[in-house]
Scaffold this motif. Structure first.
Motif, mmCIF file in Angstrom:
data_model
loop_
_atom_site.group_PDB
_atom_site.id
_atom_site.type_symbol
_atom_site.label_atom_id
_atom_site.label_comp_id
_atom_site.label_asym_id
_atom_site.label_seq_id
_atom_site.Cartn_x
_atom_site.Cartn_y
_atom_site.Cartn_z
ATOM 1 N N LEU A 133 1.877 -8.116 2.888
ATOM 2 C CA LEU A 133 3.246 -8.519 3.208
ATOM 3 C C LEU A 133 3.597 -7.832 4.521
ATOM 4 O O LEU A 133 3.857 -6.626 4.542
ATOM 5 N N PRO A 134 3.612 -8.544 5.635
ATOM 6 C CA PRO A 134 3.907 -7.896 6.913
ATOM 7 C C PRO A 134 5.372 -7.460 7.002
ATOM 8 O O PRO A 134 6.282 -8.261 6.778
ATOM 9 N N LEU A 135 5.574 -6.196 7.305
ATOM 10 C CA LEU A 135 6.904 -5.671 7.622
ATOM 11 C C LEU A 135 6.908 -5.477 9.135
ATOM 12 O O LEU A 135 6.318 -4.519 9.645
ATOM 13 N N ILE A 136 7.522 -6.393 9.837
ATOM 14 C CA ILE A 136 7.467 -6.405 11.295
ATOM 15 C C ILE A 136 8.617 -5.566 11.823
ATOM 16 O O ILE A 136 9.775 -5.986 11.776
ATOM 17 N N VAL A 170 12.264 0.909 0.801
ATOM 18 C CA VAL A 170 12.008 0.781 -0.633
ATOM 19 C C VAL A 170 10.788 -0.086 -0.915
ATOM 20 O O VAL A 170 10.128 0.049 -1.947
ATOM 21 N N LEU A 171 10.439 -0.982 0.026
ATOM 22 C CA LEU A 171 9.263 -1.825 -0.160
ATOM 23 C C LEU A 171 7.972 -1.017 -0.087
ATOM 24 O O LEU A 171 6.917 -1.489 -0.522
ATOM 25 N N LEU A 172 8.048 0.169 0.489
ATOM 26 C CA LEU A 172 6.862 1.021 0.581
ATOM 27 C C LEU A 172 6.638 1.831 -0.682
ATOM 28 O O LEU A 172 5.615 2.525 -0.803
ATOM 29 N N THR A 173 7.569 1.760 -1.622
ATOM 30 C CA THR A 173 7.448 2.540 -2.856
ATOM 31 C C THR A 173 7.424 1.669 -4.102
ATOM 32 O O THR A 173 7.140 2.164 -5.189
ATOM 33 N N GLY A 174 7.729 0.374 -3.985
ATOM 34 C CA GLY A 174 7.802 -0.513 -5.139
ATOM 35 C C GLY A 174 6.511 -1.265 -5.377
ATOM 36 O O GLY A 174 5.406 -0.762 -5.150
ATOM 37 N N ASP A 175 6.658 -2.534 -5.790
ATOM 38 C CA ASP A 175 5.495 -3.348 -6.148
ATOM 39 C C ASP A 175 4.592 -3.649 -4.952
ATOM 40 O O ASP A 175 3.422 -3.990 -5.131
ATOM 41 N N PHE A 176 5.147 -3.554 -3.737
ATOM 42 C CA PHE A 176 4.352 -3.846 -2.542
ATOM 43 C C PHE A 176 3.794 -2.587 -1.885
ATOM 44 O O PHE A 176 3.289 -2.647 -0.767
ATOM 45 N N ALA A 177 3.898 -1.445 -2.548
ATOM 46 C CA ALA A 177 3.452 -0.182 -1.963
ATOM 47 C C ALA A 177 1.972 -0.246 -1.605
ATOM 48 O O ALA A 177 1.163 -0.840 -2.322
ATOM 49 N N GLY A 178 1.635 0.379 -0.473
ATOM 50 C CA GLY A 178 0.258 0.355 -0.018
ATOM 51 C C GLY A 178 -0.668 1.178 -0.887
ATOM 52 O O GLY A 178 -1.845 0.851 -1.047
ATOM 53 N N GLY A 179 -0.181 2.272 -1.448
ATOM 54 C CA GLY A 179 -1.011 3.119 -2.295
ATOM 55 C C GLY A 179 -1.331 2.427 -3.600
ATOM 56 O O GLY A 179 -0.441 2.015 -4.334
ATOM 57 N N GLU A 227 16.893 0.812 12.165
ATOM 58 C CA GLU A 227 17.471 0.283 10.943
ATOM 59 C C GLU A 227 16.422 -0.265 9.981
ATOM 60 O O GLU A 227 16.675 -0.395 8.782
ATOM 61 N N ALA A 228 15.228 -0.592 10.505
ATOM 62 C CA ALA A 228 14.175 -1.097 9.632
ATOM 63 C C ALA A 228 13.752 -0.071 8.586
ATOM 64 O O ALA A 228 13.321 -0.441 7.487
ATOM 65 N N LEU A 229 13.878 1.210 8.922
ATOM 66 C CA LEU A 229 13.377 2.247 8.009
ATOM 67 C C LEU A 229 14.146 2.274 6.694
ATOM 68 O O LEU A 229 13.530 2.200 5.625
#
Length: 378
Positions: free
Chosen positions: A240-243, A283-292, A276-278
């Motif tokens: 999922l690209p976060l641009i 939250v997308l970096l910690t939920g179902d789409f988290a990279g880890g 503002e992107a941060l």
């Protein structure tokens, strides 16, 4: 699933490219030169500005027109307010769309109309409304289209859209890079003449050269390891690209990348400006789409499962305002959540050259994703 083997098979890419998308990306520089010539032939270069317009209004339909409005807003917004007139209607069809001038628009304002279709009756009605209000009207549309005739009938200025020979027999792809520059270039020439931005002929020549150079670097014959567009496409497989964008020019490039990924490749993507992107995407970096990944995933048989999308940050950078950069914070946030990052930063040059390079690489990347994702290996 992305068939990465296709990326380094030029002949297979050509067979898969039934819509001529690679050709559209490769000819962006040539399309710019043709569009600039059309603008000169239409008389834009000889226009004498009688002062800046109070505001610039933009109307059009399709991905190319939307991108043009966004780019002009970024480039000319500091000189005069730039407002996009959004269409309404019951369906996204040319005959169903309608546009309306804001109540304040009048004789000191400029209406720009950009479309790859030209059959929209709503745009013709908008041009007539602008004429009655005293607005200046300039349109870029296909030659001999109903819109071109309507604008000419109200003494507006019409620039024929630059087309490629193959488009006379094929359906125009509004998300194609060539269409963007066909609509964008004449309006750049016009806004340079009315002193809302700087786009003299020598700058446009450099932009065309930058597009040509990007096409050489990103072409189908160039291997993935040295091809920035193929590399980006491979990195975005199953993600999922976060641009995240930084700089006035990178922002519209990032939004266009998200739009083109959706339209051409059927891929979801989110675009936002730093810083503002941060908080917006954090939250997308910690939920179902988290990279880890979950450690238990290692022991699970995933052969029959659909690959889960993982967030991946795509950092598009132009020169940040005031030299202040949120890029270090963006990298720290992503890496602290085991999220991979792809970065693009253009070479030195004018604002337009930087934008052109970002647009070219991301457009090529979207095309490669589209072709590789739709390809069925034999």
């Amino acid at each position: 699933m992305l068939d990465e083997s296709l990326l380094d098979a030029p002949e297979a890419l050509a067979r898969a490219d039934r819509r001529g998308l690679l050709r559209g990306a490769a000819e962006a520089g040539a399309r710019l030169r043709t569009a600039a010539r059309h603008a000169a032939e239409a008389g834009i270069a000889e226009l004498t500005a009688e002062g800046r317009p109070r505001a610039v209004l933009l109307a059009g339909a399709g991905t190319a027109a939307t991108g043009v409005a966004d780019l002009i807003g970024a480039l000319a917004g500091a000189s005069a307010p730039v407002t996009r007139i959004h269409p309404t209607g019951v369906a996204p069809a040319a005959g169903a769309l309608r546009w309306a001038l804001p109540g304040w628009a009048g004789s000191v304002d400029l209406l720009l109309v950009a479309t790859t279709d030209g059959s929209e009756p709503g745009l013709a009605l908008l041009a007539e409304q602008a004429y009655r209000r005293g607005c200046s009207v300039v349109a870029v549309a296909p030659e001999r289209s109903p819109l071109s005739e309507a604008v000419g009938g109200i003494h507006g200025l019409v620039v024929p859209m630059a087309t490629a020979p193959h488009e006379m027999y094929e359906e125009i792809q509004t998300a194609s890079p060539g269409e963007l520059w066909a609509l964008f270039t004449p309006l750049l020439v016009l806004l340079d003449r009315v002193d809302l931005l700087e786009a003299p002929p020598e700058t446009l020549a450099k932009v065309a050269d930058r597009l040509d150079h990007a096409a050489e670097r990103c072409g189908p014959a160039i291997a993935t390891y040295s091809n920035p567009a193929k590399t980006l496409a491979a990195e975005l497989a199953d993600s999922l690209p976060l641009i995240w964008t930084e700089g006035a020019g990178a922002a519209p490039a990032g939004r266009r990348f998200a739009a083109v990924l959706a339209e051409l490749a059927g891929r979801p993507a989110l675009a936002a400006e730093l810083p503002e992107a941060l908080p917006a995407h954090g939250v997308l970096l910690t939920g179902d789409f988290a990279g880890g990944a979950d450690p238990e995933d290692f022991f699970r048989d995933r052969v029959e499962e659909q690959q889960a999308l993982r967030a991946r940050v795509v950092l598009l950078r132009d020169r940040p305002v005031g030299g202040l950069s949120a890029a270090p914070a963006a990298r720290e946030l992503a890496l602290s959540h085991d999220t991979a990052i792809s970065e693009l930063e253009p070479a030195e040059g004018t604002d337009l050259e930087s934008i052109a390079e970002l647009l070219a690489i991301t457009d090529f990347a979207a095309v490669y994703l589209s072709l590789a994702a739709s390809h069925t290996p034999k």
